[in-house]
Scaffold this active site. Structure first.
Site, mmCIF file in Angstrom:
data_model
loop_
_atom_site.group_PDB
_atom_site.id
_atom_site.type_symbol
_atom_site.label_atom_id
_atom_site.label_comp_id
_atom_site.label_asym_id
_atom_site.label_seq_id
_atom_site.Cartn_x
_atom_site.Cartn_y
_atom_site.Cartn_z
ATOM 1 N N SER A 1 0.942 -1.283 -0.159
ATOM 2 C CA SER A 1 0.141 -0.142 -0.222
ATOM 3 C C SER A 1 0.798 1.196 -0.265
ATOM 4 O O SER A 1 2.302 0.875 0.523
ATOM 5 C CB SER A 1 -0.317 0.325 1.579
ATOM 6 N N LYS B 1 2.357 -3.439 6.729
ATOM 7 C CA LYS B 1 3.039 -4.075 5.348
ATOM 8 C C LYS B 1 4.041 -3.433 5.049
ATOM 9 O O LYS B 1 4.321 -4.037 4.368
ATOM 10 C CB LYS B 1 1.855 -2.877 4.269
ATOM 11 N N TYR C 1 -1.817 0.260 10.283
ATOM 12 C CA TYR C 1 -1.991 -0.709 9.087
ATOM 13 C C TYR C 1 -1.041 -0.631 7.920
ATOM 14 O O TYR C 1 -0.317 -1.303 7.241
ATOM 15 C CB TYR C 1 -3.062 0.205 8.506
#
Ligand code: UDP
Length: 350
Positions: free
Chosen positions: A117, A145, A141
């Protein structure tokens, strides 16, 4: 040569399954159906309901189906939720990716394509941001990743596995043929929320933050059509299957839109006005992030839907379908409710 698609019952994974079918290749889907749905997987695609962190299960699948490639989509994806519950994100996105990689290495898997991402960049100092920028995630988040990216780089360096990591910018739209779209309830992503508001499934929507250092004070994002993103995975996989080196690449269009510009575009496409309310900044949101995707284009990726209104139109068509399905379901449950009570049975509307 068989491809295993984790999270293939979800939004991006599901569109990638369609991209495979469109070119005559049938993958296998592994999904725990926590957010994806069984109906999203076409009937000719084998669906294994299970956990990507189950090493025994993945090892067995690699062996019995002669899998040469894994495309790993299964993940939790909501930035503010990751701020509120970071350990849930490290478990789903990092710990389970570790287990999946263990199974891949043990099974001598050749190719791995990883869904990363733009959130790994945080607030980049240059925009458009290239892959050379130093990652600095603002949210658990993004960090979950990035940690997986590092594991993948190190694991591939130590064995014959080669990988492609795709850093997605803001994924939106829906299959232009209406076969699939974003169906997860409780949506938080901007275009879906705005469309739900336009379709009167929400009374109003919030705009988070108005004092960012951007032209209109709201956050700027690079919205990429999910079908273009799905095809980027085919380009990435073909690159590996043709003997290409491991790479980490951005996937976006290189053009940014502010929250207000997106909301105005949704109003125009849907042909209705709706209420927005100004709200405080949302935790974990970078001000502006736009992709430099030149490297991915060099692999042969040719975007077809670099057009915000078109992307919104496809998502709008999908949302109208979901709205109609929800209305039909409500009508049926109304009939059942009334039918349970003979006094009111006459009130059931066919
Ligand atoms: N956003 C907003 N209202 C909403 C949903 C999102 O103002 O109801 C903003 C959000 O704060 C961010 C941008 O829209 O600035 C894109 O958010 P989204 O959740 O779609 O994707 P993210 O960039 O977090 O992955």
């Amino acid at each position: 040569m068989t491809t295993l698609i984790t999270g293939g019952a979800g939004f991006i994974g599901g569109h990638t399954v369609l991209a495979f079918l469109d070119r005559g290749e049938i993958p296998i889907v592994l999904d725990d159906l926590s957010t994806g749905s069984r109906e999203a997987v076409p009937s000719n695609v084998p669906l294994v309901v299970g956990d990507v962190g189950d090493i025994e299960l993945v090892s067995r699948l690699i062996r019995t189906h002669r899998i040469d490639a894994i495309l790993h989509f299964a993940a939790k994806i909501i930035v503010p939720e990751s701020v509120a519950d970071p350990l849930k994100y490290y478990l789903s996105n990092t710990v389970k990716t570790h287990a999946l990689l263990q199974a891949a290495v043990k099974g001598n898997l050749k190719h791995f394509v990883f869904s990363s991402s733009a959130a790994v960049y945080g607030n980049p100092s240059f925009t458009p941001v290239s892959e050379a920028a130093r990652p600095s995630p603002l949210s658990p988040y993004g960090m979950s990743k990035l940690m997986s990216e590092y594991m993948l780089v190190d694991a591939s360096a130590a064995c014959s596995l080669r990988h492609m990591t795709l850093r997605y910018f803001n994924v939106a739209g829906a299959d232009p043929a209406g076969r699939h779209g974003q169906s997860t309830p409780g949506a938080t992503h901007l275009i879906k929320v705005a469309l739900e508001t336009a379709l009167r499934r929400r009374p109003y929507m919030s705009i988070y933050g108005s004092d960012y250092p951007t032209p209109d004070g709201t956050c700027v994002r690079d919205y990429v059509h999910v079908s273009d993103l799905a095809r980027a995975h085919l380009s990435a996989l073909d690159h590996l299957r043709n003997g290409g080196e491991s790479q980490t690449l951005n996937c976006g269009y290189g053009r940014g839109y502010s929250v207000r510009e997106v909301v105005d575009s949704v109003r125009r496409v849907a042909g209705v006005d709706f209420e927005t309310r100004q709200a405080p900044r949302r935790a974990g949101d970078p001000a502006s992030i736009v992709a430099d995707s030149d490297q991915l284009k060099k692999l042969g990726w040719k975007p077809e839907f670099d057009d915000l209104p078109k992307m919104i139109e496809h998502a709008h068509d999908w949302e109208k379908k979901l709205t109609a399905v929800a209305a039909a379901r409500e009508q049926r449950s109304g009939m059942v409710r009334f039918a349970d009570n003979s006094n009111y049975a006459h009130a059931a509307v066919p």
